[in-house]
Motif scaffolding. Structure first.
Motif, PDB file in Angstrom:
ATOM      1  N   LYS A 186       0.832  -1.210   0.000  1.00 19.17           N
ATOM      2  CA  LYS A 186       0.000   0.000   0.000  1.00 19.17           C
ATOM      3  C   LYS A 186       0.866   1.260   0.000  1.00 19.17           C
ATOM      4  O   LYS A 186       0.709   2.147  -0.851  1.00 19.17           O
ATOM      5  N   ASP A 187       1.773   1.343   0.953  1.00 20.18           N
ATOM      6  CA  ASP A 187       2.532   2.582   1.145  1.00 20.18           C
ATOM      7  C   ASP A 187       3.617   2.771   0.087  1.00 20.18           C
ATOM      8  O   ASP A 187       3.779   3.860  -0.458  1.00 20.18           O
ATOM      9  N   VAL A 188       4.353   1.716  -0.223  1.00 22.88           N
ATOM     10  CA  VAL A 188       5.482   1.836  -1.155  1.00 22.88           C
ATOM     11  C   VAL A 188       5.025   1.664  -2.599  1.00 22.88           C
ATOM     12  O   VAL A 188       5.334   2.481  -3.467  1.00 22.88           O
ATOM     13  N   MET A 189       4.253   0.610  -2.876  1.00 23.98           N
ATOM     14  CA  MET A 189       3.864   0.320  -4.259  1.00 23.98           C
ATOM     15  C   MET A 189       2.582   1.023  -4.691  1.00 23.98           C
ATOM     16  O   MET A 189       2.245   1.034  -5.872  1.00 23.98           O
ATOM     17  N   GLY A 190       1.852   1.596  -3.737  1.00 23.32           N
ATOM     18  CA  GLY A 190       0.684   2.399  -4.089  1.00 23.32           C
ATOM     19  C   GLY A 190      -0.578   1.610  -4.388  1.00 23.32           C
ATOM     20  O   GLY A 190      -1.522   2.133  -4.977  1.00 23.32           O
ATOM     21  N   MET A 191      -0.626   0.330  -3.972  1.00 17.91           N
ATOM     22  CA  MET A 191      -1.821  -0.479  -4.203  1.00 17.91           C
ATOM     23  C   MET A 191      -2.872  -0.209  -3.129  1.00 17.91           C
ATOM     24  O   MET A 191      -2.599   0.389  -2.093  1.00 17.91           O
ATOM     25  N   GLU A 192      -4.082  -0.677  -3.409  1.00 16.32           N
ATOM     26  CA  GLU A 192      -5.170  -0.626  -2.439  1.00 16.32           C
ATOM     27  C   GLU A 192      -5.523  -2.052  -2.020  1.00 16.32           C
ATOM     28  O   GLU A 192      -5.464  -2.982  -2.840  1.00 16.32           O
ATOM     29  N   LEU A 193      -5.889  -2.220  -0.751  1.00 16.16           N
ATOM     30  CA  LEU A 193      -6.406  -3.510  -0.284  1.00 16.16           C
ATOM     31  C   LEU A 193      -7.864  -3.585  -0.697  1.00 16.16           C
ATOM     32  O   LEU A 193      -8.701  -2.816  -0.217  1.00 16.16           O
ATOM     33  N   LEU A 194      -8.178  -4.511  -1.604  1.00 17.29           N
ATOM     34  CA  LEU A 194      -9.506  -4.575  -2.209  1.00 17.29           C
ATOM     35  C   LEU A 194     -10.435  -5.570  -1.518  1.00 17.29           C
ATOM     36  O   LEU A 194     -11.649  -5.395  -1.505  1.00 17.29           O
ATOM     37  N   ARG A 195      -9.863  -6.616  -0.967  1.00 19.75           N
ATOM     38  CA  ARG A 195     -10.706  -7.687  -0.423  1.00 19.75           C
ATOM     39  C   ARG A 195      -9.886  -8.530   0.536  1.00 19.75           C
ATOM     40  O   ARG A 195      -8.706  -8.767   0.306  1.00 19.75           O
ATOM     41  N   THR A 196     -10.509  -8.972   1.631  1.00 22.75           N
ATOM     42  CA  THR A 196      -9.880  -9.881   2.587  1.00 22.75           C
ATOM     43  C   THR A 196     -10.777 -11.093   2.783  1.00 22.75           C
ATOM     44  O   THR A 196     -11.992 -10.946   2.908  1.00 22.75           O
ATOM     45  N   PHE A 204      -5.642 -19.741   7.586  1.00 24.84           N
ATOM     46  CA  PHE A 204      -4.998 -18.812   6.664  1.00 24.84           C
ATOM     47  C   PHE A 204      -5.949 -17.668   6.314  1.00 24.84           C
ATOM     48  O   PHE A 204      -7.170 -17.801   6.421  1.00 24.84           O
ATOM     49  N   ASN A 205      -5.362 -16.561   5.900  1.00 24.54           N
ATOM     50  CA  ASN A 205      -6.107 -15.421   5.357  1.00 24.54           C
ATOM     51  C   ASN A 205      -5.586 -15.104   3.969  1.00 24.54           C
ATOM     52  O   ASN A 205      -4.397 -15.316   3.682  1.00 24.54           O
ATOM     53  N   LEU A 206      -6.470 -14.568   3.132  1.00 22.75           N
ATOM     54  CA  LEU A 206      -6.109 -14.113   1.791  1.00 22.75           C
ATOM     55  C   LEU A 206      -6.382 -12.615   1.692  1.00 22.75           C
ATOM     56  O   LEU A 206      -7.438 -12.146   2.108  1.00 22.75           O
ATOM     57  N   TYR A 207      -5.426 -11.887   1.115  1.00 22.51           N
ATOM     58  CA  TYR A 207      -5.566 -10.447   0.941  1.00 22.51           C
ATOM     59  C   TYR A 207      -5.363 -10.113  -0.533  1.00 22.51           C
ATOM     60  O   TYR A 207      -4.335 -10.472  -1.115  1.00 22.51           O
ATOM     61  N   PHE A 208      -6.344  -9.438  -1.119  1.00 26.57           N
ATOM     62  CA  PHE A 208      -6.278  -9.089  -2.540  1.00 26.57           C
ATOM     63  C   PHE A 208      -6.013  -7.591  -2.673  1.00 26.57           C
ATOM     64  O   PHE A 208      -6.775  -6.767  -2.161  1.00 26.57           O
ATOM     65  N   LEU A 209      -4.918  -7.269  -3.367  1.00 28.16           N
ATOM     66  CA  LEU A 209      -4.526  -5.869  -3.568  1.00 28.16           C
ATOM     67  C   LEU A 209      -4.418  -5.579  -5.057  1.00 28.16           C
ATOM     68  O   LEU A 209      -4.197  -6.481  -5.871  1.00 28.16           O
ATOM     69  N   GLY A 210      -4.552  -4.308  -5.400  1.00 27.48           N
ATOM     70  CA  GLY A 210      -4.404  -3.938  -6.795  1.00 27.48           C
ATOM     71  C   GLY A 210      -4.520  -2.437  -6.988  1.00 27.48           C
ATOM     72  O   GLY A 210      -4.755  -1.674  -6.032  1.00 27.48           O
ATOM     73  N   TYR A 211      -4.347  -2.023  -8.224  1.00 19.16           N
ATOM     74  CA  TYR A 211      -4.525  -0.626  -8.602  1.00 19.16           C
ATOM     75  C   TYR A 211      -5.943  -0.441  -9.137  1.00 19.16           C
ATOM     76  O   TYR A 211      -6.625  -1.417  -9.455  1.00 19.16           O
ATOM     77  N   LEU A 233      -3.022  -8.802  -6.974  1.00 22.09           N
ATOM     78  CA  LEU A 233      -2.042  -9.559  -6.206  1.00 22.09           C
ATOM     79  C   LEU A 233      -2.757 -10.178  -5.018  1.00 22.09           C
ATOM     80  O   LEU A 233      -3.428  -9.479  -4.260  1.00 22.09           O
ATOM     81  N   GLU A 234      -2.641 -11.486  -4.873  1.00 25.84           N
ATOM     82  CA  GLU A 234      -3.204 -12.184  -3.720  1.00 25.84           C
ATOM     83  C   GLU A 234      -2.067 -12.572  -2.789  1.00 25.84           C
ATOM     84  O   GLU A 234      -1.150 -13.286  -3.187  1.00 25.84           O
ATOM     85  N   LEU A 235      -2.130 -12.079  -1.566  1.00 30.30           N
ATOM     86  CA  LEU A 235      -1.157 -12.455  -0.547  1.00 30.30           C
ATOM     87  C   LEU A 235      -1.800 -13.478   0.381  1.00 30.30           C
ATOM     88  O   LEU A 235      -2.889 -13.232   0.920  1.00 30.30           O
ATOM     89  N   THR A 236      -1.146 -14.610   0.552  1.00 31.45           N
ATOM     90  CA  THR A 236      -1.656 -15.672   1.425  1.00 31.45           C
ATOM     91  C   THR A 236      -0.814 -15.734   2.686  1.00 31.45           C
ATOM     92  O   THR A 236       0.413 -15.858   2.623  1.00 31.45           O
TER      93      THR A 236
END
Length: 320
Positions: A186-196, A204-211, A233-236
């Motif tokens: 979010k801070d460095v690459m400028g993406m938004e957290l779209l969905r958790t 486990f948790n999944l976090y979906f980020l993108g522009y 981008l999905e972070l697991t």
């Protein structure tokens, strides 16, 4: 010089492949098109860039740097003739990268089409409890998740599928500490957290980020509101990894190799890299390092490589 992270795009994800003919054929069967090829015979490797490019595609006709959801296949000469060459797919030890994911108009028909073509599955729709996702295997054994753009029950009676409507939805990476990784993207690459998505039962948790725009509210329960997007981008996060000081994921570039990097295209390459410098990122390669002055590589908190290139639609820099 200035840079606006809201103009960045998650351009591509790179995978090393053994036999480019077989791999290109697979991704073309998914509906992708070869939108660029770069050859480096002196260094003995070729790069193949594939993307959905039908008239119904998100980035139809765009320059390859002005897209999201590209798959870059890297072929090092000679691997196709080496009987012992095998990539690390990231899902057996050492783990790190998990999968690519395409979203489709009709998941039952799409999976049947792949099965009829002889492609193997890691998980069919009918396997296990989760009947709304499948994993097909590409020729190197990389996992490609297949998800629906609609509720599965809405498409069960339809027997057809059109690859023209498919999307290269996301790339999954496992992360050690979700708070650190989410803050970085979010801070460095400028993406938004779209969905958790939290799966306490699964640990486990999944976090979906993108522009791009925020995720809308799901029209119906169970409907994925960002399934029609590209370049996410999905972070697991598997619970507990953040507490283990010795825990580390594999970046795909140390041996055994497989996944290489994700790539972000930016509005102004010099200004974006200056901003990254101000953010005190860890660099794998600055713009000024080596002979290639049109790419840089930033390291994320888990050591995954993030290539940074110029969006050539916004500013001309390289003739590729």
């Amino acid at each position: 010089m200035s840079t606006d992270p809201s103009k960045y795009k998650l351009n591509h994800s790179m995978l090393r492949v053994k036999d480019p003919k077989a791999s290109v054929k697979f991704y073309e069967f998914l509906g992708m098109k070869l939108v660029n090829k770069l050859s480096f015979p002196d260094a003995k490797f070729d790069l193949y860039f594939l993307a959905f490019d039908s008239p119904k595609a998100v980035s139809h006709g765009n320059h390859w740097t002005d897209r999201e959801g590209i798959v870059e296949l890297t072929h090092n000469y000679g691997t196709e003739d080496d009987p012992n060459y095998k990539v690390a797919n990231g899902n057996t030890d050492p783990r790190g990268f998990g999968h690519l994911a395409i979203s489709v108009d009709n998941i039952q028909a799409a999976c049947q089409r792949l099965e009829d073509a002889g492609y193997k599955f890691q998980k069919k729709l009918t396997d296990g409890k989760m009947r709304h996702i499948a994993f097909v295997l590409d020729p190197d054994g990389y996992w490609v998740e297949v998800i629906g753009q609609n509720l599965a029950e809405e498409t069960e009676h339809i027997k057809e599928t059109s690859t023209e409507t498919y999307r290269m939805n996301h790339t999954m990476l496992r992360v050690k500490d979700p708070e650190v990784s989410i803050n970085f993207y979010k801070d460095v690459m400028g993406m938004e957290l779209l969905r958790t998505h939290e799966s306490q039962a699964g640990g486990f948790n999944l976090y979906f980020l993108g522009y791009g725009p925020p995720a809308p509210e799901a029209a119906k329960p169970g409907l994925n509101p960002i399934a029609d997007r590209e370049g996410l981008l999905e972070l697991t996060w598997n619970y507990g990894t953040e507490k283990d000081p010795n825990f580390k994921y594999h970046d795909g570039n140390a041996q055994p190799q497989g996944f290489g990097h994700i790539c972000v295209s930016v509005d102004d390459l010099e200004a974006a890299c200056a901003r990254f410098e101000e953010k005190k990122v860890n660099w794998k390669k600055r713009l000024s390092d080596g002979r290639m002055n049109n790419i840089a590589f930033v390291l994320d908190p888990d050591g995954y490589w993030i290539e940074v290139v110029q969006n050539e639609k916004l500013q001309k820099r390289s003739n590729w």
